[in-house]
Write a protein that holds these residues in place. Structure first.
Motif, PDB file in Angstrom:
ATOM      1  N   PRO A 103       0.886  -1.273  -0.088  1.00 50.61           N
ATOM      2  CA  PRO A 103       0.097   0.075  -0.026  1.00 50.61           C
ATOM      3  C   PRO A 103       0.808   1.299  -0.031  1.00 50.61           C
ATOM      4  O   PRO A 103       0.228   2.442  -0.150  1.00 50.61           O
ATOM      5  CB  PRO A 103      -0.914  -0.054   1.140  1.00 50.61           C
ATOM      6  N   ARG A 104       2.132   0.999   0.428  1.00 46.73           N
ATOM      7  CA  ARG A 104       2.908   2.585   0.421  1.00 46.73           C
ATOM      8  C   ARG A 104       3.949   2.261  -0.721  1.00 46.73           C
ATOM      9  O   ARG A 104       4.939   3.022  -0.782  1.00 46.73           O
ATOM     10  CB  ARG A 104       3.557   2.569   1.549  1.00 46.73           C
ATOM     11  N   THR A 146     -10.525  -4.875   1.645  1.00 46.58           N
ATOM     12  CA  THR A 146      -9.683  -3.907   1.450  1.00 46.58           C
ATOM     13  C   THR A 146      -9.707  -3.146   0.380  1.00 46.58           C
ATOM     14  O   THR A 146     -10.991  -3.199  -0.305  1.00 46.58           O
ATOM     15  CB  THR A 146      -8.211  -4.925   1.500  1.00 46.58           C
ATOM     16  N   ASN A 149      -6.175  -0.606  -6.302  1.00 53.12           N
ATOM     17  CA  ASN A 149      -5.995   0.259  -7.240  1.00 53.12           C
ATOM     18  C   ASN A 149      -5.877  -0.589  -8.591  1.00 53.12           C
ATOM     19  O   ASN A 149      -4.600  -0.825  -8.715  1.00 53.12           O
ATOM     20  CB  ASN A 149      -5.097   1.533  -6.982  1.00 53.12           C
ATOM     21  N   PRO A 174      -1.727  -1.717  -6.151  1.00 48.80           N
ATOM     22  CA  PRO A 174      -1.645  -1.543  -4.915  1.00 48.80           C
ATOM     23  C   PRO A 174      -2.858  -2.288  -4.131  1.00 48.80           C
ATOM     24  O   PRO A 174      -4.171  -2.107  -4.602  1.00 48.80           O
ATOM     25  CB  PRO A 174      -1.689  -0.137  -4.633  1.00 48.80           C
ATOM     26  N   PRO A 177      -4.399  -0.802   2.516  1.00 47.68           N
ATOM     27  CA  PRO A 177      -3.280  -1.029   3.484  1.00 47.68           C
ATOM     28  C   PRO A 177      -3.687  -2.385   4.530  1.00 47.68           C
ATOM     29  O   PRO A 177      -3.116  -3.014   5.027  1.00 47.68           O
ATOM     30  CB  PRO A 177      -3.084   0.150   4.345  1.00 47.68           C
ATOM     31  N   THR A 257      -4.395   8.659  -4.840  1.00 48.39           N
ATOM     32  CA  THR A 257      -4.992   8.070  -3.649  1.00 48.39           C
ATOM     33  C   THR A 257      -6.393   7.637  -4.064  1.00 48.39           C
ATOM     34  O   THR A 257      -7.176   8.032  -4.677  1.00 48.39           O
ATOM     35  CB  THR A 257      -5.247   9.114  -2.424  1.00 48.39           C
ATOM     36  N   SER A 265      -7.721   3.879   2.942  1.00 44.80           N
ATOM     37  CA  SER A 265      -7.033   4.434   1.784  1.00 44.80           C
ATOM     38  C   SER A 265      -5.552   4.102   1.357  1.00 44.80           C
ATOM     39  O   SER A 265      -4.816   3.560   2.075  1.00 44.80           O
ATOM     40  CB  SER A 265      -7.116   6.156   2.046  1.00 44.80           C
ATOM     41  N   LEU A 266      -5.247   3.960   0.111  1.00 42.21           N
ATOM     42  CA  LEU A 266      -4.081   3.780  -0.486  1.00 42.21           C
ATOM     43  C   LEU A 266      -3.672   5.122  -0.998  1.00 42.21           C
ATOM     44  O   LEU A 266      -4.303   5.696  -1.860  1.00 42.21           O
ATOM     45  CB  LEU A 266      -4.266   2.981  -1.688  1.00 42.21           C
ATOM     46  N   ASN A 268      -0.287   6.340  -3.207  1.00 44.22           N
ATOM     47  CA  ASN A 268       1.059   5.687  -3.911  1.00 44.22           C
ATOM     48  C   ASN A 268       1.712   6.877  -4.708  1.00 44.22           C
ATOM     49  O   ASN A 268       0.857   7.404  -5.447  1.00 44.22           O
ATOM     50  CB  ASN A 268       0.750   4.461  -4.635  1.00 44.22           C
TER      51      ASN A 268
END
Length: 274
Positions: A103-104, A146, A149, A174, A177, A257, A265-266, A268
């Motif tokens: 996720p990051r 979860t 994207n 992604p 998280p 996002t 939320s993701l 990247n």
């Protein structure tokens, strides 16, 4: 309760999320085939080994799912912007586990594609195996939810009538998280959106799904056994970059996002692949 798969000091763990801390679960190394609903619920916590979320690498929530089933054209707004007919059966395709990133992690733009697009999606993780699951029993097979994207290389997607080559590039999707259990989340009408460099490009909610989650689980399990850790991406709403005028694609240096209310939320960064 939310859970995460993470790496700390060279070892992989499953942890329960408690504020900004991760409390590891004894004997569990990642969410997936070996963590059905019962195993996750029965795991013993090790609070003395808790670590900060900021001090770990967050893996894709399910790093190695047996199957990733994705649903296309599952919001009316997305069907409308494509100009296609309303489907009477879910449009499905697959991804490979190698397409998942944390996720990051950075989203990498491959040199071969110039049309890299975004797709906000709610993802469902299976917690109990089943085949030919009746729609009314589908909820019993959900481990949690979860965020995903579904990054898509449009110029490759439309090379053929099949979408595989545009949808499953290595290290492109992604997922995370956290895994949020059904007891902690109401996804009947959860807001879902995409924000690119501060500009909101997708904004809808899951009540607008054409095929709801029980229908998707029943449909998928009709032709294949769903297993713990399998992931179903449920589709994206309207507002994708390829269908905008002018078109919007991801570029080096962008920040994107994807949010699903009540799930997470993701965010990247986007980088050109070396």
């Amino acid at each position: 309760m939310p859970y995460a798969t993470y790496e700390h000091q060279g070892r992989r763990h499953v942890g329960r999320v408690s504020g900004d801390q991760l409390i590891p679960l004894d004997g569990l190394t990642e969410l997936g085939r070996d963590t059905p609903t019962e195993a996750l619920a029965a795991a013993t916590e090790l609070p003395g080994q808790a670590v900060s979320v900021d001090d770990v690498y967050l893996c894709p929530v399910v790093p190695r799912p047996d199957k990733i089933i994705c649903v296309g054209l599952n919001y009316l707004t997305h069907v409308g912007e494509t100009g296609r007919d309303l489907p009477d059966y879910p449009v499905m395709f697959t991804k490979f586990a190698s397409s998942l990133i944390g996720p990051r992690d950075d989203i990498l733009l491959p040199a071969e594609s110039s049309q890299v697009d975004y797709e906000a999606e709610l993802a469902v993780v299976i917690g109990r195996a089943g085949r030919r699951i009746p729609r009314e029993q589908a909820a019993e097979h959900i481990l949690g939810y979860t965020v995903a994207n579904d990054v898509t290389m449009r110029d490759y997607q439309y090379k053929t009538h099949q979408w595989l080559q545009g949808k499953t590039w290595d290290h492109s999707t992604p997922l995370g998280p956290y895994l949020v259990t059904p007891e902690e989340a109401d996804v009947s009408a959860a807001g879902i959106r995409t924000i690119l460099n501060g500009r909101k490009l997708q904004d809808s909610d899951t009540s607008r799904l054409i095929f709801d989650l029980p229908t998707l689980i029943a449909t998928v399990s009709e032709f294949t056994t769903v297993l713990p850790g399998d992931v179903i991406l449920t589709g994206t709403p309207g507002g994708v970059g390829y269908r905008r005028d002018p078109q919007v694609f991801l570029h080096d240096g962008d920040e994107i996002t994807v949010e699903v209310d009540g799930i997470g939320s993701l965010t990247n960064k986007v980088r050109r692949e070396a």
